[in-house]
Write a protein that holds these residues in place. Structure first.
Motif, short mmCIF file in Angstrom:
data_model
loop_
_atom_site.label_atom_id
_atom_site.label_comp_id
_atom_site.label_asym_id
_atom_site.label_seq_id
_atom_site.Cartn_x
_atom_site.Cartn_y
_atom_site.Cartn_z
N LEU A 134 0.82 -1.22 0.00
CA LEU A 134 0.00 0.00 0.00
C LEU A 134 0.85 1.27 0.00
CD1 LEU A 134 -2.77 -0.99 2.62
CD2 LEU A 134 -2.81 -1.27 0.14
N ALA A 135 2.16 1.11 0.02
CA ALA A 135 3.05 2.28 0.06
C ALA A 135 4.11 2.15 -1.04
CB ALA A 135 3.71 2.39 1.43
N GLY A 136 4.55 3.27 -1.57
CA GLY A 136 5.61 3.26 -2.59
C GLY A 136 6.96 2.92 -1.97
N ARG A 137 7.93 2.63 -2.81
CA ARG A 137 9.25 2.21 -2.33
C ARG A 137 9.89 3.28 -1.43
NH1 ARG A 137 13.04 -0.56 -6.76
NH2 ARG A 137 11.23 -1.91 -6.81
N GLU A 138 9.73 4.54 -1.82
CA GLU A 138 10.31 5.64 -1.05
C GLU A 138 9.68 5.72 0.35
OE1 GLU A 138 10.65 10.33 -1.84
OE2 GLU A 138 10.98 9.10 -3.63
N ARG A 139 8.36 5.57 0.38
CA ARG A 139 7.63 5.64 1.66
C ARG A 139 8.05 4.48 2.57
NH1 ARG A 139 6.56 7.06 5.83
NH2 ARG A 139 4.69 6.58 6.99
N VAL A 140 8.24 3.30 1.98
CA VAL A 140 8.68 2.13 2.77
C VAL A 140 10.06 2.40 3.36
CG1 VAL A 140 9.35 -0.31 2.66
CG2 VAL A 140 7.27 0.45 1.50
N ALA A 141 10.96 2.97 2.55
CA ALA A 141 12.32 3.29 3.02
C ALA A 141 12.27 4.28 4.18
CB ALA A 141 13.16 3.85 1.87
N GLU A 142 11.40 5.30 4.06
CA GLU A 142 11.24 6.29 5.15
C GLU A 142 10.74 5.61 6.42
OE1 GLU A 142 8.50 9.19 3.66
OE2 GLU A 142 9.92 9.98 2.18
N GLN A 143 9.80 4.69 6.25
CA GLN A 143 9.23 4.01 7.42
C GLN A 143 10.26 3.12 8.10
OE1 GLN A 143 6.78 4.90 8.92
NE2 GLN A 143 5.22 3.40 9.41
N LEU A 144 11.08 2.44 7.31
CA LEU A 144 12.13 1.59 7.89
C LEU A 144 13.09 2.42 8.75
CD1 LEU A 144 12.98 -0.69 4.81
CD2 LEU A 144 11.74 -1.36 6.87
N LEU A 145 13.41 3.63 8.26
CA LEU A 145 14.29 4.52 9.01
C LEU A 145 13.61 4.99 10.31
CD1 LEU A 145 17.06 5.93 8.86
CD2 LEU A 145 15.91 7.86 7.73
N ALA A 146 12.33 5.36 10.19
CA ALA A 146 11.57 5.83 11.35
C ALA A 146 11.46 4.73 12.41
CB ALA A 146 10.18 6.29 10.92
N VAL A 147 11.25 3.49 11.96
CA VAL A 147 11.12 2.35 12.88
C VAL A 147 12.45 2.11 13.59
CG1 VAL A 147 10.79 -0.16 13.01
CG2 VAL A 147 9.21 1.24 11.66
N SER A 148 13.56 2.26 12.87
CA SER A 148 14.88 2.02 13.48
C SER A 148 15.15 2.98 14.62
CB SER A 148 15.98 2.12 12.42
OG SER A 148 16.15 3.47 12.01
N ARG A 149 14.49 4.15 14.60
CA ARG A 149 14.68 5.14 15.67
C ARG A 149 13.79 4.86 16.88
NH1 ARG A 149 14.28 9.69 11.15
NH2 ARG A 149 16.47 9.82 10.54
N LEU A 150 12.86 3.91 16.74
CA LEU A 150 11.90 3.63 17.82
C LEU A 150 12.51 2.81 18.96
CD1 LEU A 150 8.34 2.61 16.56
CD2 LEU A 150 8.94 4.46 18.10
N GLY A 151 13.53 2.02 18.63
CA GLY A 151 14.11 1.17 19.67
C GLY A 151 15.15 0.22 19.10
N GLU A 152 15.63 -0.69 19.95
CA GLU A 152 16.63 -1.68 19.54
C GLU A 152 15.90 -2.94 19.06
OE1 GLU A 152 20.17 -1.77 19.75
OE2 GLU A 152 19.90 0.40 19.83
N PHE A 153 16.03 -3.28 17.79
CA PHE A 153 15.37 -4.47 17.24
C PHE A 153 16.39 -5.44 16.68
CE2 PHE A 153 12.31 -0.91 16.58
CZ PHE A 153 11.39 -1.30 17.55
N ALA A 154 16.10 -6.74 16.81
CA ALA A 154 16.99 -7.76 16.27
C ALA A 154 17.07 -7.65 14.74
CB ALA A 154 16.50 -9.15 16.67
N GLU A 155 15.94 -7.36 14.11
CA GLU A 155 15.86 -7.16 12.65
C GLU A 155 14.70 -6.20 12.38
OE1 GLU A 155 17.72 -8.44 10.24
OE2 GLU A 155 18.84 -9.95 11.35
N ILE A 156 14.74 -5.55 11.21
CA ILE A 156 13.58 -4.78 10.73
C ILE A 156 13.28 -5.31 9.34
CG2 ILE A 156 12.63 -2.51 10.18
CD1 ILE A 156 14.70 -1.29 12.10
N ILE A 157 12.08 -5.87 9.16
CA ILE A 157 11.76 -6.56 7.89
C ILE A 157 10.48 -5.98 7.28
CG2 ILE A 157 11.23 -8.81 6.83
CD1 ILE A 157 12.73 -10.12 9.18
N PRO A 158 10.57 -5.48 6.04
CA PRO A 158 9.35 -5.03 5.35
C PRO A 158 8.65 -6.22 4.70
CG PRO A 158 11.28 -4.55 4.00
CD PRO A 158 11.78 -5.25 5.24
N VAL A 159 7.32 -6.31 4.83
CA VAL A 159 6.58 -7.42 4.23
C VAL A 159 5.26 -6.93 3.63
CG1 VAL A 159 7.48 -9.09 5.93
CG2 VAL A 159 5.24 -8.05 6.31
N SER A 160 4.71 -7.75 2.77
CA SER A 160 3.32 -7.57 2.33
C SER A 160 2.65 -8.93 2.40
CB SER A 160 3.24 -7.02 0.91
OG SER A 160 1.91 -7.17 0.43
#
Length: 306
Positions: A134-160
């Protein structure tokens, strides 16, 4: 990477759970991973009421996925019960999937959950950016960056889940964090929920479709009886009660001349037949249980235990 090859031949089994604020695609994601409809999904927030387990069987692993209700700031006794169910689940699993949708900005609810997860020290957390279709590639990239600032995660994985993208990557990362163990559930089952609970959830899902007001929080379904009809092994009789909180809600569920209830019944019956692989006769009644969400006695009767 040194340990990967030696552990590749070892069977792993354990529990994962998905958390996230309501309606971020947790149930849809679990259904896509398991490959069968075991948790109800709806466009309405707050539809999942129980920790439903779906089982992913692979040659080298068994991943038991616990789908929790959305974590949110509780407003009712039911809300508090649901939140305590989520938090107790988090301490009992091997890995947590924190779901955040790609097409919505990170908000207060996501930060609230990130804070809760930060306190769960021993369990690895994988952040899952859902609904990437539901989001373009650029928007997904922005969200991955925003999520990385939320906390310490073992991995960050985009899925559909809808498009089936990256599900194998997600499954692999979840399984990698399970303990070495024989299968926990034999025989290739997809869920350990009693069939009556699943049938009740399918009825509830059918009742929620197309309703535009407060009903999601106000419908509970109890399957009173479920048994093969006497003398026939190809027909299952299902007797179910749907509980709402007010007479006005009962009128909405039933609809003009009973048309809406009839439609709910036929859609639910089709889903139940697909789940159980048999013809079904569904007897569906609607009752008013005044303010059941705030009444501990009624919550217990409807299956929401302390």
């Amino acid at each position: 990477m040194g340990g990967v090859s030696s552990s590749a031949t070892e069977f792993r089994a354990g529990f994962a759970c998905f958390v996230g604020r309501p309606n971020v695609g947790k149930s849809t994601l679990m259904n896509a991973l398991v490959g069968s409809k075991v948790a109800i999904t709806s466009t309405k927030p707050q539809t999942t009421r129980r920790a439903i387990r779906g089982i992913v069987n692979r040659p080298d692993a068994q991943l038991v996925v616990v789908d929790t209700p959305g974590l949110h700031r509780p407003r009712t006794l039911l809300g508090e019960r649901l939140d305590s169910l989520v938090l107790s689940t988090l301490t009992e699993v091997d890995v947590i999937g924190f779901c955040l949708p790609a097409d919505e900005a990170i908000g207060k609810g996501d930060r609230f959950i990130a804070e809760k997860l930060a306190a769960v020290k021993k369990t690895p957390v994988i952040a899952i950016v859902t609904k990437c279709d539901l989001a373009g590639r650029e928007r997904v990239a922005e969200q991955l960056l925003a999520v990385s600032r939320l906390g310490e995660f073992a991995e960050i994985i985009p899925v559909s889940a809808a498009a089936g993208e990256q599900l194998d990557v997600l499954a692999r990362e979840l399984i990698a964090r399970l303990p070495v163990s024989p299968p926990l559930y034999p025989g290739g089952e997809l869920t350990d929920e009693p069939e009556q609970v699943l049938v009740g959830e399918l009825i509830r899902e059918a009742a929620l479709e197309g309703v535009r007001d407060e009903l999601p929080h106000s419908i509970a379904v109890v399957v009173e009886e479920m048994a093969p009809r006497e003398g026939r092994d190809d027909l299952l009789d299902v007797y179910a009660q749907m509980f709402v909180e007010r007479p006005s809600q009962k009128a909405i569920v039933i609809g003009p001349k009973g048309a809406r209830l009839k439609d709910v019944g036929s859609r639910a019956r089709a889903q139940i037949e697909a789940l159980l692989g048999t013809h079904v006769y569904l007897d569906l009644r609607v009752k008013v249980a005044k303010d059941w969400q705030r009444d501990p006695k009624q919550l217990r009767r409807l299956g929401f235990y302390d």
